[in-house]
Design an enzyme around this catalytic site. Structure first.
Site, mmCIF file in Angstrom:
data_model
loop_
_atom_site.group_PDB
_atom_site.id
_atom_site.type_symbol
_atom_site.label_atom_id
_atom_site.label_comp_id
_atom_site.label_asym_id
_atom_site.label_seq_id
_atom_site.Cartn_x
_atom_site.Cartn_y
_atom_site.Cartn_z
ATOM 1 N N VAL A 46 1.138 -4.499 1.780
ATOM 2 C CA VAL A 46 2.358 -4.700 1.497
ATOM 3 C C VAL A 46 2.492 -5.394 0.027
ATOM 4 O O VAL A 46 3.074 -5.016 -0.952
ATOM 5 C CB VAL A 46 3.443 -5.585 2.190
ATOM 6 C CG1 VAL A 46 4.588 -5.723 1.907
ATOM 7 C CG2 VAL A 46 3.165 -4.727 3.911
ATOM 8 N N CYS A 47 1.507 -6.397 -0.301
ATOM 9 C CA CYS A 47 1.404 -7.225 -1.291
ATOM 10 C C CYS A 47 1.356 -6.286 -2.516
ATOM 11 O O CYS A 47 2.100 -6.381 -3.521
ATOM 12 C CB CYS A 47 0.188 -8.074 -1.462
ATOM 13 S SG CYS A 47 0.139 -9.103 0.106
ATOM 14 N N PRO A 48 0.673 -5.348 -2.789
ATOM 15 C CA PRO A 48 0.524 -4.343 -3.919
ATOM 16 C C PRO A 48 1.691 -3.876 -4.230
ATOM 17 O O PRO A 48 2.295 -3.533 -5.358
ATOM 18 C CB PRO A 48 -0.738 -3.463 -3.949
ATOM 19 C CG PRO A 48 -0.922 -3.595 -2.444
ATOM 20 C CD PRO A 48 -0.505 -4.806 -1.705
#
Length: 187
Positions: A46-48
């Protein structure tokens, strides 16, 4: 205790930005509007998508006079490696702060101690270094840069117009409210 309207705590950290390593301190977040954007870890899922969304909207943040600082408990070296190997992260022009000791994550109360990573936390800091917005989401819930931009515009409007407030879904140019006895029960 809420962090709203509290001053950011002191910190010094190493960061990566535009091909260079640099030092970032709490003083760098003062004198302008800033976003401190915590995420669990580099090289994840999810972070990228969130960081790319910020990168895609970075020019609009800059037009509002807002600087972005993404923060994870990874090192500035890991940030560089991720930036160099991921197309999504390669778009980033804002500062990527390393917090391997967890100091900054603890300062903002987002550290997940048993995991050694930060929650997804977004903090909008005004030019005086006071926190004006806090948003914390569960690990699997991604954030939206366009909604963050809307909230920043509202926070900047309220700061520039004492005595006015922005209602739900307010967008720049729309009507605001001036709380008074006359409005009680009329909204």
């Amino acid at each position: 205790m809420s962090l709203i309207n509290t001053e950011i705590k002191p910190f010094t950290a190493q960061a990566y930005k535009n091909g260079e390593f640099l030092q970032v301190t709490d003083a760098d977040l003062k004198g302008k509007w800033s976003v401190v954007f915590f995420y669990p870890a580099d090289f994840t899922f999810v972070c990228p998508t969130e960081l790319e969304d910020l990168a895609d909207n970075y020019a609009e943040f800059q037009q509002l006079g807002v600087e972005i600082y993404s923060v994870s408990t990874d090192t500035h070296f890991a940030h560089k490696a991720w930036h160099d190997t991921s197309d999504a992260i390669g778009k980033i022009q804002y500062t990527m702060v390393g917090d391997p000791t967890g100091t900054i994550s603890r300062n903002f109360d987002v550290m997940i101690e048993e995991a050694g990573v930060a929650n997804r936390g977004t903090f909008v800091i005004d030019p005086e270094g006071k926190i004006q917005l806090v948003e914390i989401t569960a690990e699997g819930v991604g954030r939206d840069a366009s909604e963050l931009l809307r909230k920043i515009r509202a926070a900047q409007y309220v700061a520039a117009h004492p005595g006015e407030v922005c209602p739900a879904k307010w967008k720049e140019g729309e009507k605001t409210l001036a709380p008074s006895l006359d409005l009680v029960g009329k909204i």
